[in-house]
Design a protein around this motif. Structure first.
Motif, PDB file in Angstrom:
ATOM      1  N   VAL A 187      29.631  94.381  82.246  1.00 24.10           N
ATOM      2  CA  VAL A 187      29.962  93.236  81.406  1.00 24.10           C
ATOM      3  C   VAL A 187      30.476  93.760  80.065  1.00 24.10           C
ATOM      4  O   VAL A 187      29.812  94.553  79.399  1.00 24.10           O
ATOM      5  N   GLY A 188      31.684  93.307  79.695  1.00 21.12           N
ATOM      6  CA  GLY A 188      32.252  93.691  78.413  1.00 21.12           C
ATOM      7  C   GLY A 188      32.083  92.593  77.380  1.00 21.12           C
ATOM      8  O   GLY A 188      31.851  91.426  77.720  1.00 21.12           O
ATOM      9  N   LEU A 189      32.186  92.958  76.106  1.00 18.37           N
ATOM     10  CA  LEU A 189      32.071  92.008  75.005  1.00 18.37           C
ATOM     11  C   LEU A 189      33.350  92.025  74.192  1.00 18.37           C
ATOM     12  O   LEU A 189      33.959  93.080  73.985  1.00 18.37           O
ATOM     13  N   TYR A 190      33.726  90.847  73.713  1.00 21.08           N
ATOM     14  CA  TYR A 190      34.896  90.788  72.844  1.00 21.08           C
ATOM     15  C   TYR A 190      34.703  89.664  71.837  1.00 21.08           C
ATOM     16  O   TYR A 190      34.413  88.520  72.196  1.00 21.08           O
ATOM     17  N   ARG A 191      34.802  90.017  70.553  1.00 22.55           N
ATOM     18  CA  ARG A 191      34.823  89.023  69.488  1.00 22.55           C
ATOM     19  C   ARG A 191      36.200  89.113  68.825  1.00 22.55           C
ATOM     20  O   ARG A 191      36.494  90.113  68.155  1.00 22.55           O
ATOM     21  N   PRO A 192      37.035  88.109  68.996  1.00 20.25           N
ATOM     22  CA  PRO A 192      38.397  88.201  68.446  1.00 20.25           C
ATOM     23  C   PRO A 192      38.413  88.420  66.936  1.00 20.25           C
ATOM     24  O   PRO A 192      39.227  89.194  66.426  1.00 20.25           O
ATOM     25  N   LEU A 193      37.499  87.746  66.215  1.00 18.24           N
ATOM     26  CA  LEU A 193      37.511  87.796  64.756  1.00 18.24           C
ATOM     27  C   LEU A 193      36.120  88.115  64.234  1.00 18.24           C
ATOM     28  O   LEU A 193      35.126  87.546  64.705  1.00 18.24           O
ATOM     29  N   VAL A 194      36.052  89.029  63.271  1.00 20.08           N
ATOM     30  CA  VAL A 194      34.756  89.429  62.717  1.00 20.08           C
ATOM     31  C   VAL A 194      34.813  89.393  61.190  1.00 20.08           C
ATOM     32  O   VAL A 194      35.875  89.528  60.575  1.00 20.08           O
ATOM     33  N   HIS A 195      33.621  89.203  60.607  1.00 14.88           N
ATOM     34  CA  HIS A 195      33.499  89.303  59.153  1.00 14.88           C
ATOM     35  C   HIS A 195      33.262  90.747  58.740  1.00 14.88           C
ATOM     36  O   HIS A 195      33.899  91.264  57.826  1.00 14.88           O
ATOM     37  N   ASP A 196      32.317  91.384  59.401  1.00 17.56           N
ATOM     38  CA  ASP A 196      31.948  92.750  59.042  1.00 17.56           C
ATOM     39  C   ASP A 196      31.722  93.574  60.309  1.00 17.56           C
ATOM     40  O   ASP A 196      31.426  93.029  61.374  1.00 17.56           O
ATOM     41  N   THR A 197      31.881  94.868  60.164  1.00 17.49           N
ATOM     42  CA  THR A 197      31.467  95.797  61.219  1.00 17.49           C
ATOM     43  C   THR A 197      30.533  96.823  60.596  1.00 17.49           C
ATOM     44  O   THR A 197      30.706  97.202  59.437  1.00 17.49           O
ATOM     45  N   PRO A 198      29.502  97.278  61.312  1.00 23.11           N
ATOM     46  CA  PRO A 198      29.169  96.845  62.668  1.00 23.11           C
ATOM     47  C   PRO A 198      28.676  95.406  62.712  1.00 23.11           C
ATOM     48  O   PRO A 198      28.054  94.930  61.760  1.00 23.11           O
ATOM     49  N   ASP A 199      28.978  94.734  63.776  1.00 23.91           N
ATOM     50  CA  ASP A 199      28.640  93.334  63.956  1.00 23.91           C
ATOM     51  C   ASP A 199      27.200  93.204  64.443  1.00 23.91           C
ATOM     52  O   ASP A 199      26.770  93.881  65.369  1.00 23.91           O
ATOM     53  N   ARG A 200      26.451  92.314  63.793  1.00 23.09           N
ATOM     54  CA  ARG A 200      25.016  92.174  64.073  1.00 23.09           C
ATOM     55  C   ARG A 200      24.748  91.800  65.530  1.00 23.09           C
ATOM     56  O   ARG A 200      23.867  92.377  66.174  1.00 23.09           O
ATOM     57  N   ILE A 201      25.485  90.840  66.070  1.00 27.41           N
ATOM     58  CA  ILE A 201      25.234  90.398  67.442  1.00 27.41           C
ATOM     59  C   ILE A 201      25.661  91.464  68.443  1.00 27.41           C
ATOM     60  O   ILE A 201      24.991  91.686  69.463  1.00 27.41           O
ATOM     61  N   PHE A 202      26.767  92.138  68.157  1.00 26.14           N
ATOM     62  CA  PHE A 202      27.175  93.209  69.060  1.00 26.14           C
ATOM     63  C   PHE A 202      26.106  94.291  69.132  1.00 26.14           C
ATOM     64  O   PHE A 202      25.785  94.792  70.215  1.00 26.14           O
ATOM     65  N   GLU A 203      25.553  94.657  67.984  1.00 19.68           N
ATOM     66  CA  GLU A 203      24.514  95.684  67.979  1.00 19.68           C
ATOM     67  C   GLU A 203      23.282  95.217  68.744  1.00 19.68           C
ATOM     68  O   GLU A 203      22.642  95.996  69.454  1.00 19.68           O
ATOM     69  N   LEU A 204      22.933  93.943  68.626  1.00 13.94           N
ATOM     70  CA  LEU A 204      21.809  93.395  69.389  1.00 13.94           C
ATOM     71  C   LEU A 204      22.082  93.480  70.885  1.00 13.94           C
ATOM     72  O   LEU A 204      21.256  93.980  71.657  1.00 13.94           O
ATOM     73  N   LEU A 205      23.240  93.007  71.317  1.00  7.24           N
ATOM     74  CA  LEU A 205      23.554  92.985  72.743  1.00  7.24           C
ATOM     75  C   LEU A 205      23.736  94.397  73.287  1.00  7.24           C
ATOM     76  O   LEU A 205      23.319  94.693  74.413  1.00  7.24           O
ATOM     77  N   ARG A 206      24.358  95.264  72.511  1.00  7.62           N
ATOM     78  CA  ARG A 206      24.561  96.638  72.981  1.00  7.62           C
ATOM     79  C   ARG A 206      23.223  97.341  73.192  1.00  7.62           C
ATOM     80  O   ARG A 206      23.026  98.029  74.190  1.00  7.62           O
ATOM     81  N   GLY A 207      22.293  97.177  72.245  1.00  9.05           N
ATOM     82  CA  GLY A 207      20.999  97.832  72.378  1.00  9.05           C
ATOM     83  C   GLY A 207      20.154  97.233  73.478  1.00  9.05           C
ATOM     84  O   GLY A 207      19.548  97.954  74.275  1.00  9.05           O
ATOM     85  N   ARG A 208      20.131  95.918  73.542  1.00  3.87           N
ATOM     86  CA  ARG A 208      19.251  95.254  74.505  1.00  3.87           C
ATOM     87  C   ARG A 208      19.727  95.441  75.937  1.00  3.87           C
ATOM     88  O   ARG A 208      18.915  95.605  76.860  1.00  3.87           O
ATOM     89  N   TYR A 209      21.029  95.438  76.143  1.00 10.12           N
ATOM     90  CA  TYR A 209      21.577  95.497  77.502  1.00 10.12           C
ATOM     91  C   TYR A 209      22.202  96.852  77.843  1.00 10.12           C
ATOM     92  O   TYR A 209      22.929  96.966  78.818  1.00 10.12           O
TER      93      TYR A 209
END
Length: 693
Positions: free
Chosen positions: A34-56
């Motif tokens: 499963v891949g993730l894509y957020r077209p637009l971000v405010h900041d990197t690293p992105d908080r939700i991406f880091e959550l999903l990357r670590g958890r899954y």
């Protein structure tokens, strides 16, 4: 073609991170990549991406996760138009889609984005990516009619823009309005609408977030204390007798730093569990002396005491503007969020509407997901004798928040609640009981039963009365008497202390010669079953055959098609000797007793699991190269092999799972992690749903 889902909204404050997390959970149950894509971000690293990357356990390169920042997007749209912006963002999506079976796309957040017609931007992106759309609508501080109107308007907006809307989610709905809103929405739209309640624990900031936002100085407290949710704020200015009744569970006490009486009083109340607080925030730049801090630390070890230079009014203004955030640093909030999603969303229906093809291989995460899902479908009550142990309490919190099963914790209730309070864990769930074996009215009944069962060993009622106060015996008797459906212990007790009561009280089920164990070994691309790696030191041929038959039944119960390899140091007829002869005899016994089972032996490990080796050593075998159940000739071989594979191959070892008992009792490693405990409890609950064959 990659199948994708686009989670979006219509405005700020919809709390859609709950849905994003839930969708990732749902997709990883079905799909390996499963891949993730957020077209637009405010900041990197992105908080939700880091959550999903670590958890899954995602291996996706963070650089591929997002398209561009909002400022860059606004500038591009202003200069070259929406077509150019859309093309750039779709290019980013396609790069992710090339490498993954499914992509979860996280839409824009409608927060200071400077993008005109932002809903239209999301709709067009979803269409260009060929993604199904799951809009999330925030319902906080609205009545049922207003929530219904918002959901209907959002549905019309996205469908009129050509989107494939597979479902709608109304989130953060007032619990008092939830049933009415859900009933009206069921009759209003032709797609499923899931209504999730507003959950204070998700909105609550953690103490650590308060510290970071206010720039507070931490005077006392550990990581567990700083991770507590601040469910309320109680401002202290009154005298202590008036102040104490105002405390609420999970509150942060805000008081001037020179009010030592309120500081010590609040911490003493926490220590007594009446009620457990999240921490103490001192204002006006005042700090208590070292003698007060030492006393505070002794009263409530780990509980945060932090200080800010501002007064109460300015501090309150900042505190009431804080909102809890999901992220890699808030794993407990993630469990709460998943519990909400799984309770409020018909995950089976949503999965069918997504039409995501299930992966052929089973990953460790998919296996773990399946355990929790199966346990949840037919809840059982599991007793955990080590109720005051930190890992047990943390696992209990996960299990309850995810709705996996009902629980009984054993231990002195005040001590268990105090320990939970120190960890910031609430124990007010109706699915949880706390029982003290020493004071429980069940003690007399259990003593009489145990004395009767062990009378042939000379056990008197008086002796039995002492024995059943032991948590392992008490928990086992609860299972025997149907007051719990299964037991899990061993986080601090030895294997012998865990399973001896089961041998004495529950005993083996009909048809089982012995009690044995298996581990589920979750490798990168499959799940294997290893037995016996924990109980029987040197089984004879009869016992080895029994272990194999039981292990095959356990494998089938957990959707692992049993192909049984009876392991030895030689394959087929290539070797001889007592050890090989034992395995050969055991193999013949399995074939006689269960002619329906696919079994091969004696066989070496490499020939059992490698198709290449199997083709050379046992061509034409239905098991060789494809074995799923591996039965070791003795405990020495089995225990060392499972640990070698676990450590060297990075496998997730779930177990040991005991088999052969009339009712399920399972042992934990004393080094078990919280997730290990969660998995073992889920397995025990599934065992309790029906007899193993």
């Amino acid at each position: 073609m990659t199948r994708s889902v686009y989670v979006t909204g219509i405005g700020r404050g919809d709390g859609r991170q709950v849905v994003e997390l839930g969708m990732m959970e749902l997709l990883t149950r079905q799909v390996d990549r499963v891949g993730l894509y957020r077209p637009l971000v405010h900041d990197t690293p992105d908080r939700i991406f880091e959550l999903l990357r670590g958890r899954y356990r995602l291996t996706q390169d963070p650089a591929t996760y997002f398209g561009m920042g909002y400022e860059e997007a606004a500038a591009l749209q202003a200069e070259q138009g929406q077509d150019a912006l859309t093309a750039r963002l779709v290019e980013g999506y396609l790069r992710v889609a090339e490498s993954y079976d499914t992509v979860l796309v996280l839409g824009s957040d409608f927060a200071a984005t400077n993008l005109p017609a932002e809903l239209g931007v999301n709709a067009r992106l979803a269409n260009e990516c060929g993604a199904s759309v799951l809009p999330v609508i925030g319902g906080r501080d609205q009545n049922a009619e207003s929530v219904v109107a918002e959901v209907r308007n959002a549905h019309h907006a996205y469908t009129n823009l050509g989107c494939d809307v597979i479902a709608m989610v109304a989130n953060r709905v007032d619990p008092d309005q939830l049933d009415s809103a859900a009933d009206q929405l069921r009759r209003s739209l032709d797609v499923p609408v899931y209504v999730l309640p507003d959950e204070p624990a998700l909105s609550a900031p953690t103490v650590r977030q308060i510290v970071q936002t206010l720039g507070a100085e931490v005077l006392l407290g550990d990581d567990a204390g700083l991770a507590r949710d601040a469910l309320d704020f109680v401002f202290g200015g009154a005298m202590l007798p008036t102040f104490l009744p105002a405390l609420t569970p999970g509150c942060v006490v805000v008081t001037p730093g020179d009010r030592a009486d309120l500081i010590i009083g609040a911490l003493a109340a926490h220590s007594a569990g009446a009620p457990p607080i999240a921490g103490v925030l001192l204002t006006l730049g005042e700090k208590p002396g070292q003698d007060i801090l030492r006393l505070a630390d002794r009263l409530a070890p780990g509980t945060p005491v932090v200080a800010v230079p501002t007064g109460s009014f300015l501090t309150a203004t900042e505190l009431f503007g804080l909102d809890g955030k999901l992220g890699a640093g808030t794993p407990r909030k993630a469990e709460t969020a998943l519990g909400l999603f799984e309770t409020g969303v018909d995950t089976t229906e949503l999965t069918e509407r997504l039409s995501v093809a299930r992966s052929a291989r089973v990953t460790p995460m998919m296996f773990e997901h399946a355990l929790l899902e199966r346990a949840r479908t037919n809840k059982r009550r599991i007793v955990l004798p080590e109720g005051g142990e930190e890992r047990i309490l943390r696992a209990a919190e996960v299990l309850l928040r995810r709705g996996v099963c009902e629980l009984t914790l054993l231990g002195e209730e005040d001590a268990v609640r105090k320990k939970a309070g120190d960890l910031g864990i609430g124990l007010d769930d109706p699915a949880l009981d706390i029982v003290d074996p020493h004071t429980s009215p069940l003690r007399d009944r259990f003593a009489a039963l145990y004395a009767k069962l062990r009378a042939h060993k000379g056990v008197s009622y008086e002796l039995a009365y002492d024995v059943v106060a032991d948590v392992s015996y008490f928990g086992t008797l609860m299972v025997q008497e149907g007051l719990a459906d299964g037991m899990v212990s061993g986080a601090v007790h030895s294997t012998a202390a865990t399973i001896r009561p089961a041998f004495e009280i529950i005993k083996t089920r009909p048809g089982a010669a012995i009690v044995s164990s298996v581990f589920f070994m979750c490798l990168a691309d499959r799940v294997l079953v290893y037995g016996d790696c924990a109980v029987n030191p040197d089984p004879d041929a009869e016992q080895l055959a029994d272990i194999a038959i039981q292990a095959a039944g356990t494998a089938a119960r957990f959707d692992v098609q049993p192909r049984v390899a009876m392991l030895s140091y030689s394959t087929g007829t290539s070797g001889s000797g007592a050890d090989v002869d034992k395995v050969r005899a055991a193999t013949e016994l399995v074939r006689q007793r269960r002619p329906d089972l696919l079994v091969e032996g004696p066989i070496q490990y490499d020939a059992a699991v490698s198709p290449v080796v199997a083709a050379a050593k046992l061509p034409g075998s239905a098991v060789a190269g494809r074995a799923t159940v591996l039965v070791f000739p003795d405990l020495n071989t089995g225990n060392n092999t499972y640990k070698a594979v676990q450590r060297s191959a990075g496998a997730v070892a779930v177990g040991p799972v005991l088999q052969g008992l009339r009712k399920p009792v399972n042992d934990l490693s004393r080094g078990a992690l919280v997730q290990d405990i969660v998995n073992t409890v889920a397995i025990t609950a599934i065992q309790a749903q029906g007899d193993l064959r």
